[in-house]
Design an enzyme around this catalytic site. Sequence first.
Site, PDB file in Angstrom:
ATOM      1  N   GLY A  98       2.016   3.549  -2.023  1.00 57.76           N
ATOM      2  CA  GLY A  98       2.301   4.964  -1.807  1.00 57.76           C
ATOM      3  C   GLY A  98       3.760   5.357  -1.809  1.00 57.76           C
ATOM      4  N   MET A 109       0.458 -10.239   1.211  1.00 57.27           N
ATOM      5  CA  MET A 109       1.702 -10.089   1.976  1.00 57.27           C
ATOM      6  C   MET A 109       1.601 -10.903   3.257  1.00 57.27           C
ATOM      7  SD  MET A 109       2.084  -5.976   1.703  1.00 57.27           S
ATOM      8  CE  MET A 109       1.848  -5.105   0.151  1.00 57.27           C
ATOM      9  N   MET A 146       9.179  -4.775 -10.205  1.00 60.23           N
ATOM     10  CA  MET A 146       8.840  -3.903  -9.079  1.00 60.23           C
ATOM     11  C   MET A 146       9.630  -2.600  -9.195  1.00 60.23           C
ATOM     12  SD  MET A 146       6.507  -5.338  -7.307  1.00 60.23           S
ATOM     13  CE  MET A 146       6.450  -4.042  -6.070  1.00 60.23           C
ATOM     14  N   HIS A 165      -0.741 -10.974  -6.781  1.00 57.28           N
ATOM     15  CA  HIS A 165       0.689 -10.733  -6.567  1.00 57.28           C
ATOM     16  C   HIS A 165       1.060 -11.275  -5.199  1.00 57.28           C
ATOM     17  CE1 HIS A 165       4.021  -7.411  -6.092  1.00 57.28           C
ATOM     18  NE2 HIS A 165       4.521  -8.625  -6.175  1.00 57.28           N
ATOM     19  N   PHE A 188       4.611  -2.001   0.628  1.00 57.80           N
ATOM     20  CA  PHE A 188       3.736  -0.878   0.976  1.00 57.80           C
ATOM     21  C   PHE A 188       3.325  -0.119  -0.279  1.00 57.80           C
ATOM     22  CE2 PHE A 188       6.380  -1.805   4.587  1.00 57.80           C
ATOM     23  CZ  PHE A 188       5.468  -1.821   5.640  1.00 57.80           C
ATOM     24  N   HIS A 238      -5.573  -5.912  -9.385  1.00 55.98           N
ATOM     25  CA  HIS A 238      -4.315  -6.345  -8.775  1.00 55.98           C
ATOM     26  C   HIS A 238      -4.541  -6.594  -7.290  1.00 55.98           C
ATOM     27  CE1 HIS A 238       0.115  -6.570  -8.792  1.00 55.98           C
ATOM     28  NE2 HIS A 238       0.082  -5.951  -7.627  1.00 55.98           N
ATOM     29  N   ASP A 276      -2.853  -7.737  -3.895  1.00 56.67           N
ATOM     30  CA  ASP A 276      -1.559  -7.867  -3.227  1.00 56.67           C
ATOM     31  C   ASP A 276      -1.670  -8.704  -1.959  1.00 56.67           C
ATOM     32  OD1 ASP A 276       0.356  -6.204  -4.726  1.00 56.67           O
ATOM     33  OD2 ASP A 276      -1.015  -4.564  -4.252  1.00 56.67           O
ATOM     34  N   MET A 316       3.415 -11.788  -2.388  1.00 56.36           N
ATOM     35  CA  MET A 316       4.645 -11.346  -1.724  1.00 56.36           C
ATOM     36  C   MET A 316       4.763 -12.163  -0.445  1.00 56.36           C
ATOM     37  SD  MET A 316       4.127  -7.320  -2.482  1.00 56.36           S
ATOM     38  CE  MET A 316       2.364  -7.553  -2.729  1.00 56.36           C
ATOM     39  N   SER A 328      -4.432  -1.479  -8.085  1.00 59.08           N
ATOM     40  CA  SER A 328      -4.078  -2.241  -6.883  1.00 59.08           C
ATOM     41  C   SER A 328      -5.094  -1.997  -5.779  1.00 59.08           C
ATOM     42  CB  SER A 328      -2.686  -1.844  -6.398  1.00 59.08           C
ATOM     43  OG  SER A 328      -2.492  -2.422  -5.119  1.00 59.08           O
ATOM     44  N   ASP A 374       5.001  -2.189 -11.185  1.00 57.95           N
ATOM     45  CA  ASP A 374       4.225  -2.020  -9.948  1.00 57.95           C
ATOM     46  C   ASP A 374       5.021  -1.185  -8.940  1.00 57.95           C
ATOM     47  OD1 ASP A 374       2.583  -2.359  -7.728  1.00 57.95           O
ATOM     48  OD2 ASP A 374       2.946  -4.507  -7.529  1.00 57.95           O
TER      49      ASP A 374
END
Length: 217
Positions: free
Chosen positions: A145, A36, A137, A66, A143, A32, A34, A68, A7, A176
């Site tokens: 971490g 958002m 998921m 991905h 987020f 990957h 991401d 979101m 990611s 993920d």
Amino acid sequence: MAQISPSLLAANFAALGQDCRTVLDAGAKMLHFDVMDGQFVPNISMGVPVLAGLHRALPEAYFDVHLMICRPLDYIGAFAKAGAGIITIHLEAESPVGPTLAAIRAAGCAAGLSIRPGTPAEALAPYLDQLDLVLVMSVEPGFGGQSFQPAALEKLRAVKQMADAAGRSDLWIEVDGGVDLRTAPGCVAAGANLLVAGSAVFGSADPAAAVRALGAL
Ligand code: DX5
Ligand code: ZN
């Protein structure tokens, strides 16, 4: 054996191309990416121009995008044009799921569908024929971490069962969130064949070694 999709959310954004090159050279199958929108999830990350720039710099890389975001249907064409390989949307988003998956394939991309921790695996069933990838998921999206939620394992098993029953050995079963050397073996045993890892790769002192270690599971 699972494939790795590091990611980029956890990469060094000031040296993104270089970080992509490092993990690809170490054997990562895809990257990957991401996206958002600050609405579907309470965070904003990166979007179309960043993907386009990476695709230009690394034309051979396969991007696992991905989304979101609330209205993925409005952006399928733009992400496809920018170089997406797979586009994964969320079942819980506002756009109609079937037509959005159809739009992804019509745009020449592979289609993925993701579920948040609160959504049952059975909700994916009506769309299986339209899918190249299912993304489970294992954290609440938004987020990097976060800690792996073990309830995802049951869901991975359910997806694997669904795929087997439908004769879909080609289906990517991706997980993920909080995936690392400690949690990944359970995911693979439960049926995952594609592991997303952000912190475990780019947060490590040696991202290439981290990709190789995860890929050896
Ligand atoms: C979270 C993102 C993930 C995130 C994973 O909403 O979808 O891809 O980058 O990060 P780690 O591997 O650090 O949990
Ligand atoms: Zn992700």
